[in-house]
Enzyme design. Structure first.
Site, mmCIF file in Angstrom:
data_model
loop_
_atom_site.group_PDB
_atom_site.id
_atom_site.type_symbol
_atom_site.label_atom_id
_atom_site.label_comp_id
_atom_site.label_asym_id
_atom_site.label_seq_id
_atom_site.Cartn_x
_atom_site.Cartn_y
_atom_site.Cartn_z
ATOM 1 N N GLU A 163 19.722 60.568 38.488
ATOM 2 C CA GLU A 163 20.852 60.744 37.580
ATOM 3 C C GLU A 163 21.258 62.210 37.533
ATOM 4 O OE1 GLU A 163 22.818 58.481 36.109
ATOM 5 O OE2 GLU A 163 23.866 60.365 35.806
ATOM 6 N N LYS A 218 17.692 65.252 44.360
ATOM 7 C CA LYS A 218 17.768 65.490 42.910
ATOM 8 C C LYS A 218 17.085 66.806 42.538
ATOM 9 C CE LYS A 218 18.268 65.304 38.670
ATOM 10 N NZ LYS A 218 19.522 65.436 37.958
ATOM 11 N N CYS A 274 15.232 69.780 32.275
ATOM 12 C CA CYS A 274 15.226 69.522 33.717
ATOM 13 C C CYS A 274 14.986 70.741 34.603
ATOM 14 C CB CYS A 274 16.547 68.877 34.121
ATOM 15 S SG CYS A 274 16.724 67.236 33.422
HETATM 16 P P1 NAD Z 1 13.191 61.071 27.305
HETATM 17 O O1 NAD Z 1 11.867 61.640 26.941
HETATM 18 O O2 NAD Z 1 14.372 61.351 26.437
HETATM 19 O O3 NAD Z 1 13.074 59.467 27.428
HETATM 20 C C1 NAD Z 1 12.044 58.815 28.065
HETATM 21 C C2 NAD Z 1 11.647 57.590 27.234
HETATM 22 O O4 NAD Z 1 10.730 56.805 27.978
HETATM 23 C C3 NAD Z 1 10.944 57.936 25.916
HETATM 24 O O5 NAD Z 1 11.692 57.410 24.840
HETATM 25 C C4 NAD Z 1 9.567 57.265 26.052
HETATM 26 O O6 NAD Z 1 9.098 56.710 24.833
HETATM 27 C C5 NAD Z 1 9.850 56.177 27.065
HETATM 28 N N1 NAD Z 1 8.669 55.687 27.778
HETATM 29 C C6 NAD Z 1 7.721 56.399 28.435
HETATM 30 N N2 NAD Z 1 6.821 55.580 28.997
HETATM 31 C C7 NAD Z 1 7.198 54.313 28.707
HETATM 32 C C8 NAD Z 1 6.680 53.026 29.029
HETATM 33 N N3 NAD Z 1 5.588 52.888 29.794
HETATM 34 N N4 NAD Z 1 7.317 51.949 28.551
HETATM 35 C C9 NAD Z 1 8.425 52.085 27.786
HETATM 36 N N5 NAD Z 1 8.968 53.265 27.465
HETATM 37 C C10 NAD Z 1 8.368 54.377 27.916
HETATM 38 O O7 NAD Z 1 13.481 61.548 28.795
HETATM 39 P P2 NAD Z 1 14.923 61.727 29.493
HETATM 40 O O8 NAD Z 1 15.499 63.057 29.149
HETATM 41 O O9 NAD Z 1 15.737 60.508 29.274
HETATM 42 O O10 NAD Z 1 14.479 61.819 31.021
HETATM 43 C C11 NAD Z 1 14.036 60.678 31.722
HETATM 44 C C12 NAD Z 1 13.986 60.996 33.204
HETATM 45 O O11 NAD Z 1 15.302 61.310 33.673
HETATM 46 C C13 NAD Z 1 13.134 62.217 33.563
HETATM 47 O O12 NAD Z 1 12.510 61.990 34.798
HETATM 48 C C14 NAD Z 1 14.153 63.322 33.699
HETATM 49 O O13 NAD Z 1 13.728 64.331 34.575
HETATM 50 C C15 NAD Z 1 15.342 62.593 34.276
HETATM 51 N N6 NAD Z 1 16.637 63.215 33.991
HETATM 52 C C16 NAD Z 1 16.918 63.719 32.761
HETATM 53 C C17 NAD Z 1 18.184 64.260 32.506
HETATM 54 C C18 NAD Z 1 18.535 64.830 31.153
HETATM 55 O O14 NAD Z 1 19.576 65.430 31.039
HETATM 56 N N7 NAD Z 1 17.734 64.661 30.121
HETATM 57 C C19 NAD Z 1 19.162 64.246 33.504
HETATM 58 C C20 NAD Z 1 18.850 63.706 34.738
HETATM 59 C C21 NAD Z 1 17.583 63.184 34.971
HETATM 60 C C1 UDX Z 2 21.179 69.739 34.250
HETATM 61 C C2 UDX Z 2 22.100 69.430 35.442
HETATM 62 O O1 UDX Z 2 23.345 70.108 35.249
HETATM 63 C C3 UDX Z 2 22.331 67.933 35.551
HETATM 64 O O2 UDX Z 2 23.089 67.655 36.706
HETATM 65 C C4 UDX Z 2 20.992 67.254 35.654
HETATM 66 O O3 UDX Z 2 21.170 65.855 35.726
HETATM 67 C C5 UDX Z 2 20.115 67.600 34.469
HETATM 68 O O4 UDX Z 2 19.962 69.024 34.386
HETATM 69 P P1 UDX Z 2 21.487 69.901 31.615
HETATM 70 O O5 UDX Z 2 20.176 70.607 31.672
HETATM 71 O O6 UDX Z 2 21.664 68.770 30.683
HETATM 72 O O7 UDX Z 2 21.861 69.339 33.069
HETATM 73 O O8 UDX Z 2 22.641 70.970 31.277
HETATM 74 P P2 UDX Z 2 23.375 72.105 32.129
HETATM 75 O O9 UDX Z 2 24.800 72.087 31.759
HETATM 76 O O10 UDX Z 2 23.054 72.047 33.548
HETATM 77 O O11 UDX Z 2 22.762 73.449 31.522
HETATM 78 C C6 UDX Z 2 21.404 73.814 31.715
HETATM 79 C C7 UDX Z 2 21.156 75.182 31.099
HETATM 80 O O12 UDX Z 2 21.797 76.202 31.852
HETATM 81 C C8 UDX Z 2 21.670 75.325 29.678
HETATM 82 O O13 UDX Z 2 20.745 76.053 28.905
HETATM 83 C C9 UDX Z 2 22.956 76.092 29.853
HETATM 84 O O14 UDX Z 2 23.313 76.827 28.707
HETATM 85 C C10 UDX Z 2 22.589 77.016 30.999
HETATM 86 N N1 UDX Z 2 23.752 77.491 31.763
HETATM 87 C C11 UDX Z 2 24.528 76.621 32.461
HETATM 88 C C12 UDX Z 2 24.055 78.852 31.794
HETATM 89 O O15 UDX Z 2 23.361 79.656 31.168
HETATM 90 N N2 UDX Z 2 25.129 79.274 32.516
HETATM 91 C C13 UDX Z 2 25.906 78.429 33.222
HETATM 92 O O16 UDX Z 2 26.865 78.887 33.870
HETATM 93 C C14 UDX Z 2 25.601 77.048 33.192
#
Ligand code: NAD
Ligand code: UDX
Length: 460
Positions: A163, A218, A274
């Site tokens: 994602e 990713k 991330c």
């Molecule tokens: P999060 O901690 O917000 O959510 C994960 C959820 O999974 C939690 O609510 C937890 O309780 C649940 N969970 C864990 N083990 C479980 C199980 N065995 N059964 C059921 N539920 C379970 O995490 P997130 O930010 O949503 O990230 C999830 C993944 O996506 C990570 O690998 C992260 O790197 C990736 N990712 C995150 C972002 C972002 O912006 N947060 C963007 C892209 C990818």
């Molecule tokens: C990032 C990636 O952008 C996204 O594609 C991936 O799926 C998850 O990780 P996120 O961490 O949610 O997303 O936010 P992002 O907008 O990328 O910002 C990350 C950090 O960098 C923030 O603290 C932001 O303030 C900082 N940032 C971003 C800067 O300081 N300067 C910039 O120009 C851009």
């Protein structure tokens, strides 16, 4: 080709929740159940009042409001959702390991493995298993081995579908993705997932690759994005000693179409769940293949980011006559960026930690982050006792109240509302000289200086 009628998503977090909400919105004929072990999180997803969803994302309430109860469901019944699904997304957290081999660098895959074992135990018919979590390259091989060795003899097809949404813009990012990436070996399984996205994403934006390219892409995408921020932050320090202005430099280089203008905003340092985690993971993988030069290269992105956070804190101390002991410093913002209530790895945590070591009195205002979360973040560092953290740092819900008798303001998050404060009123409430340390470069230097503030912004 097999028609997908039911989807389960394990993990109702920042990715699972919004992603499945949009897939459900765009595919009303598919029933989607998002499951999680965390009962209170699921209760919040089911709250009739859409203001109480567990994560704050602009536009998410409308999408959930449209699909929830129609073809989108949130539940803690993990086994049931897995058993009924044709396709299962794994969207659980993959944090940096805090113990054992790879501590502080490798991704902790315990939640992924638990999930795989649960799917294997429960599944009584063939399933497509989709990696939505960010995973080290070659995790699909581990997943396949667990599923095939502990399962009930059914077929599992594994796809990688990382994602790319960013928090704060998750809904527009999901509605109009730059690309959707699907890695896999089985053409039918790939096509089944392509069809789901084709409900709203143009076919030419859906890229298909082999499993390993998808998993690695990713990590690489996040590494490249973070590298841009560290690159411009490195230049911000050079600007401060040479008289160049980092915004002007960003603009000048960003006009070059080969460089591009996005993601060149100097800041107090990147945060979020991330960037750091995924680069550390990349570094760990490179080291595990003995690619020392590759690992060292990417590690520098993190080292520079740590330096930027520390440099900001040190600049505050130095400017305030080398002591902040007992001085009231107001933090505007605690979230790692605007428009989210997420604080994971936020620069604010580390800047606060440095200043608290110097016995500053910090008062925090953030429009979306709770006091409990702020104390949790600080306590987690373990630098001082929870009672010390509560003695030195307070959290308020009224920014103007926070600013009364303050020695300094530090802007840690670029919330829009900070730009529109009555800064003349703020000036009247603060002690003199009144310092503003703008870690996000959102205020107008001339306006602030005309009001009598001592204004510092990164990279100027
Ligand atoms: P999060 O901690 O917000 O959510 C994960 C959820 O999974 C939690 O609510 C937890 O309780 C649940 N969970 C864990 N083990 C479980 C199980 N065995 N059964 C059921 N539920 C379970 O995490 P997130 O930010 O949503 O990230 C999830 C993944 O996506 C990570 O690998 C992260 O790197 C990736 N990712 C995150 C972002 C972002 O912006 N947060 C963007 C892209 C990818
Ligand atoms: C990032 C990636 O952008 C996204 O594609 C991936 O799926 C998850 O990780 P996120 O961490 O949610 O997303 O936010 P992002 O907008 O990328 O910002 C990350 C950090 O960098 C923030 O603290 C932001 O303030 C900082 N940032 C971003 C800067 O300081 N300067 C910039 O120009 C851009």
């Amino acid at each position: 080709m097999r028609e997908i009628k039911r989807i389960a998503c394990v993990g109702a977090g920042y990715v699972g929740g919004p992603t499945m909400s949009v897939i459900a919105q765009k595919n009303p004929a598919i029933t989607i159940t998002v499951v999680d072990l965390n009962q209170s999180r699921i209760d919040a997803w089911n709250d009739p009042d859409l203001n109480n969803l567990p994560i704050y994302e602009p536009g998410l309430d409308a999408v959930v409001g449209e699909a929830r109860g129609r073809n989108l469901f949130f539940s803690t019944e993990v086994d049931k959702a897995i058993a009924e699904a044709d396709m299962i997304f794994i969207s659980v957290n993959t944090p940096t390991k805090t113990y054992g081999k790879g501590k502080g660098q490798a991704a902790d895959l315990k939640y992924i493995e638990l999930c795989a074992r649960q799917i294997a135990r429960v599944a009584k018919d063939d399933k497509i298993v989709v990696e939505k979590s960010t995973l080290p390259v070659r995790t699909a091989a581990t997943l396949k081995s667990i599923l095939d060795n502990t399962g009930n003899g059914v077929n599992f097809h594994i796809l990688s579908n990382p994602e790319f949404l960013a928090e704060g813009t998750a809904i527009p990012d999901l509605h109009h993705p730059d690309r959707v990436l699907i890695g896999g070996e089985d053409q039918e399984a790939i096509e089944a997932l392509v069809q789901i996205y084709e409900a709203w994403v143009p076919r030419e934006r859906i890229l298909t690759t082999n499993l390993w390219s998808s998993e690695l892409s990713k990590l690489v995408a996040n590494a490249f994005l973070a590298q841009r921020v560290s690159s411009i932050n490195a230049i911000s320090e050079l600007c401060e000693v040479t008289g160049a202005n980092v915004d002007e430099v960003s603009r000048a280089i960003g006009y070059d179409s080969r460089i591009g203008s996005k993601f060149l905003k100097a800041s107090v340092g990147f945060g979020g769940s991330c960037f750091q985690k995924d680069i550390l993971n990349l570094v760990y993988i490179a080291r595990s293949y003995n690619l020392t030069a590759v690992a060292d290269y990417w590690e520098q992105v993190i080292l520079l980011n740590d330096h930027q956070k520390e440099r900001f804190a040190q600049h505050i101390i130095k400017t305030m006559y080398n002591t902040v002991n007992g001085k009231k410093i107001v933090f505007l913002g605690w979230a790692f960026k605007k428009d989210t209530n997420d604080t994971r790895e936020s620069a604010a945590i580390y800047v606060a930690d440095h200043l608290l070591e110097e016995e500053a009195e910090i008062v925090v205002y953030d429009p979306k982050v709770s006091a409990e979360q702020i104390y949790r973040d600080l306590d987690y560092l373990g630098t001082r006792s929870p009672s010390e953290n509560r003695r030195l740092l307070t959290v308020v819900s009224d920014p103007y109240e926070a600013l009364a008798e303050a020695h300094a303001v530090a802007i840690l998050t670029e919330w829009d509302e900070f730009k529109h404060y009555d800064w003349s009123k703020v000036k009247g409430k603060m002690k003199k000289p009144s310092f503003v340390f703008d870690g996000r470069k959102i205020l107008n230097r001339k306006e602030l200086e005309d009001l009598g503030f001592q204004y510092y912004a990164i990279g100027e």
